[in-house]
Design an enzyme around this catalytic site. Structure first.
Site, PDB file in Angstrom:
ATOM      1  N   GLY A   1      30.643   8.923  48.812  1.00 60.64           N
ATOM      2  CA  GLY A   1      29.846   9.694  49.862  1.00 60.64           C
ATOM      3  C   GLY A   1      28.852  10.858  49.590  1.00 60.64           C
ATOM      4  O   GLY A   1      28.470  11.767  50.328  1.00 60.64           O
TER       5      GLY A   1
ATOM      6  N   ASN B   1      25.730  10.964  48.309  1.00 59.35           N
ATOM      7  CA  ASN B   1      24.495  10.766  48.967  1.00 59.35           C
ATOM      8  C   ASN B   1      24.220  11.174  50.540  1.00 59.35           C
ATOM      9  O   ASN B   1      23.600  11.792  50.962  1.00 59.35           O
ATOM     10  CB  ASN B   1      23.907   9.275  49.082  1.00 59.35           C
ATOM     11  CG  ASN B   1      23.151   9.210  47.597  1.00 59.35           C
ATOM     12  OD1 ASN B   1      21.840   9.832  47.347  1.00 59.35           O
ATOM     13  ND2 ASN B   1      23.604   8.505  46.571  1.00 59.35           N
TER      14      ASN B   1
ATOM     15  N   ARG C   1      30.041 -12.818  58.267  1.00 60.46           N
ATOM     16  CA  ARG C   1      29.218 -11.391  57.953  1.00 60.46           C
ATOM     17  C   ARG C   1      28.812 -10.843  59.163  1.00 60.46           C
ATOM     18  O   ARG C   1      28.637  -9.679  59.568  1.00 60.46           O
ATOM     19  CB  ARG C   1      28.428 -11.801  56.718  1.00 60.46           C
ATOM     20  CG  ARG C   1      27.636 -10.596  56.212  1.00 60.46           C
ATOM     21  CD  ARG C   1      26.771 -10.643  55.180  1.00 60.46           C
ATOM     22  NE  ARG C   1      27.360 -11.288  53.818  1.00 60.46           N
ATOM     23  CZ  ARG C   1      28.205 -10.759  53.154  1.00 60.46           C
ATOM     24  NH1 ARG C   1      28.500  -9.373  53.449  1.00 60.46           N
ATOM     25  NH2 ARG C   1      28.882 -11.153  52.061  1.00 60.46           N
TER      26      ARG C   1
ATOM     27  N   MET D   1      28.907  -0.733  50.138  1.00 64.42           N
ATOM     28  CA  MET D   1      29.159  -1.865  49.168  1.00 64.42           C
ATOM     29  C   MET D   1      29.195  -3.430  49.792  1.00 64.42           C
ATOM     30  O   MET D   1      30.213  -4.027  49.617  1.00 64.42           O
ATOM     31  CB  MET D   1      30.073  -1.709  48.348  1.00 64.42           C
ATOM     32  CG  MET D   1      30.238  -0.434  47.565  1.00 64.42           C
ATOM     33  SD  MET D   1      28.636  -0.223  46.527  1.00 64.42           S
ATOM     34  CE  MET D   1      29.235  -1.399  45.328  1.00 64.42           C
TER      35      MET D   1
ATOM     36  N   ILE E   1      26.704  -6.659  51.683  1.00 68.29           N
ATOM     37  CA  ILE E   1      25.550  -6.981  52.156  1.00 68.29           C
ATOM     38  C   ILE E   1      25.405  -7.290  53.701  1.00 68.29           C
ATOM     39  O   ILE E   1      26.398  -7.821  54.319  1.00 68.29           O
ATOM     40  CB  ILE E   1      25.208  -8.408  51.559  1.00 68.29           C
ATOM     41  CG1 ILE E   1      25.125  -8.400  50.057  1.00 68.29           C
ATOM     42  CG2 ILE E   1      24.044  -9.175  52.014  1.00 68.29           C
ATOM     43  CD1 ILE E   1      25.349  -9.569  49.099  1.00 68.29           C
TER      44      ILE E   1
ATOM     45  N   ASN F   1      17.983   2.333  52.505  1.00 72.02           N
ATOM     46  CA  ASN F   1      19.030   2.204  51.362  1.00 72.02           C
ATOM     47  C   ASN F   1      18.676   2.899  50.104  1.00 72.02           C
ATOM     48  O   ASN F   1      17.232   3.008  50.086  1.00 72.02           O
ATOM     49  CB  ASN F   1      19.190   0.643  50.989  1.00 72.02           C
ATOM     50  CG  ASN F   1      20.307   0.508  49.880  1.00 72.02           C
ATOM     51  OD1 ASN F   1      21.428   1.262  49.998  1.00 72.02           O
ATOM     52  ND2 ASN F   1      20.062  -0.441  49.027  1.00 72.02           N
TER      53      ASN F   1
ATOM     54  N   HIS G   1      18.838   2.882  45.881  1.00 73.23           N
ATOM     55  CA  HIS G   1      19.331   1.999  44.646  1.00 73.23           C
ATOM     56  C   HIS G   1      18.996   2.982  43.446  1.00 73.23           C
ATOM     57  O   HIS G   1      18.153   3.251  43.211  1.00 73.23           O
ATOM     58  CB  HIS G   1      18.480   0.726  44.925  1.00 73.23           C
ATOM     59  CG  HIS G   1      18.962  -0.294  43.716  1.00 73.23           C
ATOM     60  ND1 HIS G   1      20.146  -0.719  43.967  1.00 73.23           N
ATOM     61  CD2 HIS G   1      18.245  -0.549  42.626  1.00 73.23           C
ATOM     62  CE1 HIS G   1      20.421  -1.876  42.746  1.00 73.23           C
ATOM     63  NE2 HIS G   1      19.210  -1.555  42.029  1.00 73.23           N
TER      64      HIS G   1
ATOM     65  N   ASP H   1      17.825  -5.758  47.946  1.00 70.10           N
ATOM     66  CA  ASP H   1      17.200  -4.824  47.341  1.00 70.10           C
ATOM     67  C   ASP H   1      15.736  -4.772  47.175  1.00 70.10           C
ATOM     68  O   ASP H   1      15.019  -4.491  46.156  1.00 70.10           O
ATOM     69  CB  ASP H   1      17.636  -4.305  45.849  1.00 70.10           C
ATOM     70  CG  ASP H   1      19.190  -4.027  45.839  1.00 70.10           C
ATOM     71  OD1 ASP H   1      19.572  -3.560  46.818  1.00 70.10           O
ATOM     72  OD2 ASP H   1      19.734  -4.288  44.893  1.00 70.10           O
TER      73      ASP H   1
ATOM     74  N   GLU I   1      18.739  11.068  43.281  1.00 70.90           N
ATOM     75  CA  GLU I   1      19.324  10.305  44.544  1.00 70.90           C
ATOM     76  C   GLU I   1      19.262  11.609  45.570  1.00 70.90           C
ATOM     77  O   GLU I   1      18.588  10.966  46.736  1.00 70.90           O
ATOM     78  CB  GLU I   1      20.187   9.288  44.280  1.00 70.90           C
ATOM     79  CG  GLU I   1      20.266   8.306  43.298  1.00 70.90           C
ATOM     80  CD  GLU I   1      21.484   7.487  43.436  1.00 70.90           C
ATOM     81  OE1 GLU I   1      21.987   7.360  44.494  1.00 70.90           O
ATOM     82  OE2 GLU I   1      21.889   7.148  42.269  1.00 70.90           O
TER      83      GLU I   1
HETATM   84  C1  GRF Z   1      24.747   5.416  44.556  1.00 66.40           C
HETATM   85  O1  GRF Z   1      24.446   5.486  43.146  1.00 66.40           O
HETATM   86  C2  GRF Z   1      23.847   4.716  45.127  1.00 66.40           C
HETATM   87  O2  GRF Z   1      22.411   4.663  44.453  1.00 66.40           O
HETATM   88  C3  GRF Z   1      24.257   3.445  45.119  1.00 66.40           C
HETATM   89  O3  GRF Z   1      25.782   3.548  45.232  1.00 66.40           O
HETATM   90  C4  GRF Z   1      26.028   4.926  44.993  1.00 66.40           C
HETATM   91  C5  GRF Z   1      26.673   5.400  45.918  1.00 66.40           C
HETATM   92  O4  GRF Z   1      27.415   6.849  45.679  1.00 66.40           O
HETATM   93  N1  GRF Z   1      23.824   2.476  46.180  1.00 66.40           N
HETATM   94  P1  GRF Z   1      27.903   7.880  46.899  1.00 66.40           P
HETATM   95  O5  GRF Z   1      28.923   7.175  47.570  1.00 66.40           O
HETATM   96  O6  GRF Z   1      26.576   7.970  47.761  1.00 66.40           O
HETATM   97  O7  GRF Z   1      28.138   9.046  46.046  1.00 66.40           O
END
Ligand code: GRF
Length: 205
Positions: free
Chosen positions: A12, A14, A66, A95, A97, A112, A114, A150, A179
């Protein structure tokens, strides 16, 4: 003002960066909920500490399709007023889709991050893929989510130079720093209604 829902599965960082930027940089968006598909996601604790409501929609052992799982996510988003009309959904290390049904319902309302310069190195372990391929630059991309993997229109990218002695860990760390910078910027642009989508391109005013 838009309501924001953030979907996570783990660390978490981000999510944390987005939530802190909303507060510190006064991004005009209202974070109403953080949802995890895992009960033990570390990010849940961080969200609670930051005063944001959390919910878990456990995916382990879920027996439906899904689309059925995503229906549960959508009902939680609605409960917190994150709707297709006045909401934004950030996938932040989520994580899973997303089903085409979810994407369609929340058209251009899901974004999202990436850890590579899309369209290169989609899917998992992008930093490892970049090192293995031997590119000299990698980075990260914030993009709208469409039905592909993506593949949605790109909002912001940041470039990270690869060093000769980089490992997956060292490269991931430098990419993560970027990020944390560009994801809140993208949220800010959407919150201020500064992005128009034209085909595959986004136009930022
Ligand atoms: C990040 O590297 C993001 O780009 C990818 O998954 C990772 C998540 O990290 N999609 P966090 O949970 O935000 O620390």
């Amino acid at each position: 003002m838009l309501n924001l829902g953030i979907l996570i599965s783990g660390r978490g960082s981000n999510m944390e960066s987005i939530l802190k930027s909303i507060k510190n940089k006064k991004i005009p968006i209202n974070p109403t909920v953080v949802i995890s598909n895992k009960t033990d996601a570390v990010g849940l604790k961080i969200a609670e500490r930051l005063g944001i409501k959390t919910e878990v929609v456990e995916s382990k052992g879920f027996e439906g399709s899904r689309a059925d799982y995503d229906k549960k996510i959508i009902s939680v988003l609605r409960k917190y007023r994150v709707t297709p009309n006045n909401g934004l959904v950030c996938l932040a290390g989520f994580m899973r889709i997303i089903s085409p049904e979810f994407v369609k319902k929340y058209k251009n309302r899901i974004i999202n991050i990436h850890p590579a310069l899309l369209p290169s190195f989609t899917g998992l372990d992008s930093q490892k893929q970049a090192l293995k391929y031997g590119v000299k630059y990698s980075g990260c991309t914030v993009h709208f989510v469409d039905a592909g993997m993506d593949t949605g229109p790109i909002i912001i990218q940041a470039v990270v130079k690869i060093k000769e002695n980089d490992t997956e860990e060292s490269l991931s760390k430098r990419i993560l720093k970027e990020e944390h910078r560009i994801y809140p910027e993208a949220v800010d642009l959407i919150a201020r209604n500064k992005i128009k989508i034209s085909g595959r391109r986004t136009i930022i005013s």
